[in-house]
Design an enzyme around this catalytic site. Structure first.
Site, short mmCIF file in Angstrom:
data_model
loop_
_atom_site.label_atom_id
_atom_site.label_comp_id
_atom_site.label_asym_id
_atom_site.label_seq_id
_atom_site.Cartn_x
_atom_site.Cartn_y
_atom_site.Cartn_z
N GLY A 181 6.78 -23.78 28.37
CA GLY A 181 7.73 -24.89 28.51
C GLY A 181 8.83 -24.76 29.54
O GLY A 181 9.46 -25.78 29.85
N CYS A 186 6.76 -28.51 34.30
CA CYS A 186 6.15 -28.54 32.97
C CYS A 186 6.83 -29.58 32.09
O CYS A 186 8.06 -29.65 32.04
CB CYS A 186 6.33 -27.15 32.37
SG CYS A 186 5.87 -27.07 30.67
N THR A 188 5.74 -29.86 28.78
CA THR A 188 5.27 -29.53 27.42
C THR A 188 6.36 -29.71 26.36
O THR A 188 6.11 -30.26 25.29
CB THR A 188 4.75 -28.07 27.40
OG1 THR A 188 3.64 -28.00 28.30
CG2 THR A 188 4.30 -27.64 26.02
N ARG A 189 7.57 -29.25 26.68
CA ARG A 189 8.64 -29.38 25.68
C ARG A 189 8.89 -30.84 25.36
O ARG A 189 9.10 -31.22 24.20
CB ARG A 189 9.93 -28.75 26.21
CG ARG A 189 9.86 -27.24 26.26
CD ARG A 189 11.13 -26.65 26.84
NE ARG A 189 11.01 -25.20 26.93
CZ ARG A 189 11.92 -24.41 27.47
NH1 ARG A 189 13.01 -24.92 27.99
NH2 ARG A 189 11.73 -23.11 27.51
N GLY A 225 8.03 -18.63 34.93
CA GLY A 225 8.53 -20.01 34.99
C GLY A 225 9.98 -20.16 34.58
O GLY A 225 10.55 -19.33 33.86
N GLY A 226 10.60 -21.20 35.10
CA GLY A 226 11.97 -21.53 34.72
C GLY A 226 13.03 -20.90 35.60
O GLY A 226 14.22 -21.15 35.40
N GLY A 247 6.92 -20.47 40.47
CA GLY A 247 6.16 -21.54 41.11
C GLY A 247 7.02 -22.33 42.07
O GLY A 247 6.83 -22.30 43.29
N ARG A 291 -6.77 -35.59 26.60
CA ARG A 291 -5.65 -34.74 27.02
C ARG A 291 -4.50 -35.59 27.53
O ARG A 291 -4.72 -36.56 28.22
CB ARG A 291 -6.06 -33.82 28.18
CG ARG A 291 -7.12 -32.86 27.86
CD ARG A 291 -7.55 -32.18 29.13
NE ARG A 291 -6.50 -31.29 29.61
CZ ARG A 291 -6.73 -30.07 30.03
NH1 ARG A 291 -7.93 -29.59 30.04
NH2 ARG A 291 -5.75 -29.33 30.46
N THR A 320 23.02 -8.44 43.20
CA THR A 320 23.13 -8.29 41.74
C THR A 320 23.22 -6.81 41.40
O THR A 320 24.06 -6.39 40.59
CB THR A 320 21.88 -8.88 41.02
OG1 THR A 320 21.72 -10.22 41.38
CG2 THR A 320 22.02 -8.76 39.50
N THR A 322 24.31 -4.30 43.12
CA THR A 322 25.61 -3.67 43.42
C THR A 322 26.68 -4.14 42.42
O THR A 322 27.53 -3.36 42.02
CB THR A 322 26.07 -3.94 44.86
OG1 THR A 322 26.01 -5.33 45.09
CG2 THR A 322 25.22 -3.25 45.88
#
Ligand code: 5GP
Length: 356
Positions: A181, A186, A188-189, A225-226, A247, A291, A320, A322
């Site tokens: 999700g 996406c 899906t959620r 993802g995300g 992605g 679907r 990050t 450092t």
């Protein structure tokens, strides 16, 4: 019915607390890692960041670029055996490419044909990819593929909870792909109500994967993802992710897949989910009526050259490191303290940002 009361976290719900640091220059930070695995006898060294197996970034063109940076390209599922035969006439580096397969009969058939022709041996990684990794049949397929490919580094997913992560490793996978999700494309959620906040999923599944160990190595996970910003990749590593898969961050570039489209004098690139109506129509010729599409189609502003983004990404991760006092990527989880926050990461100037 049951309610789990604890609030789970996404990347935007946390920041990283700065720590005392003795690192003098960002260029001293080591982003490469060397991994051993629970099943595969291979040892892998590289920057553990990979593309999603999507048509807009899991491509031959992207692999030629990312392999130079020791990052992995996970190919989309739409290349044929013939396409691979042509690709391997010139491409010779197995360490930074991953073959993706679904678990349907025709997917397994293609994988077997790749094996027979000696093409599968040209990959270090195989990714068994299903939207719902909780299907019992998935474990059976993982066992079969492990028997067929004892040496490959096998990735399997997607799931978001700890017990199944362990089960997937014990069934034969070296790396479990975590995320249901969170992906940019996406839905899906929204469509199904199913999902799990991604940072918590990463933290919990990394913990259980790393607990599965033998003399060769431990179970590993990919945060899939995300990641909207480079900071999300850093947060996933801090949460215990061994690899990050992205992605949208690798899409929209000159070298990415998808059409370039001009609108009102501005350039855009296509970005679409693997189960979007477009992907189903373009690659399978139709969308099955039983679907629902759980993927988005979007035009994203053209982002220029992928090489520039990769430099920026590596620079951001070094920065990050450092700030939190980590000399190498491996130390991120040890050095990380997350602070829960209740506001977004932007400043008021973001809306005036010209991108220069
Ligand atoms: P991103 O980095 O763009 O946020 O997310 C990439 C990940 O989104 C992919 O690796 C994959 O797990 C997931 N994904 C890609 N396409 C679709 C889709 O059409 N539907 C769903 N549910 N997830 C997708």
């Amino acid at each position: 019915m049951r309610i789990l009361d604890e609030i789970k976290l996404d990347y935007q719900d946390v920041l990283l607390r700065p720590k005392r640091s003795t690192i003098e220059s960002r260029k001293d930070v080591i982003l490469e890692r060397t991994f051993t695995f629970y099943h595969s006898p291979k040892e892998w060294t590289g920057i553990p960041i990979m593309t999603a197996n999507m048509a807009t970034c899991g491509t031959f063109e992207i692999a030629k670029i990312l392999s130079k940076y020791k990052m992995i390209t996970t190919f989309h599922k739409y290349y044929s055996v013939k396409d691979y035969e042509n690709f391997f006439k010139t491409f010779k580096n197995p360490d930074y490419i991953c073959y993706t397969s679904g678990i349907r009969e025709q997917d397994i058939k293609q994988m077997k044909s790749m094996k027979q022709k000696g093409l599968l041996e040209k990959f270090s990684f195989i990714c068994l990819d299903v939207p719902n990794g909780y299907l019992q049949n998935f474990l059976e397929v993982i066992k079969d593929v492990r028997k067929m490919c004892p040496k490959h580094i096998i990735i399997a997913g997607n799931v978001v909870t700890n017990e199944i992560t362990e089960e997937i490793i014990l069934a034969g996978a070296d790396i479990v792909k975590i995320g249901i999700g969170p992906g940019a494309a996406c839905t899906t959620r929204k469509m199904t109500g199913v999902g799990y906040p991604q940072l918590s999923a990463v933290i919990e599944c990394a913990d259980s994967a790393h607990g599965v160990s033998n003399e060769k190595g431990v179970g590993r996970i990919i945060a899939d993802g995300g990641q909207q910003y480079t900071s999300d990749i850093a947060k996933a590593f801090c949460g215990g992710a061994d690899f990050n898969m992205c992605g949208s961050l690798f899409s929209g570039f000159e070298q990415s897949g998808g059409e370039t489209i001009e609108k009102d004098g501005k350039k855009f690139k296509e970005y679409f989910g693997s189960s979007s109506n477009k992907a189903m129509k373009d690659f399978y010729g139709k969308k099955d009526t039983y679907r629902a599409s759980e993927g988005r189609y979007a035009l994203i502003p053209h982002k220029g050259d992928l090489n520039d983004f990769i430099s920026e990404l590596m620079g951001a991760l070094r920065s990050t490191a450092t700030y939190i006092g980590a000399r190498q990527l491996k130390e991120f989880p040890k050095r990380a303290t997350f602070i829960k926050v209740n506001r977004q990461l932007t400043t008021y100037l973001e809306k005036y940002d010209t991108g220069n």
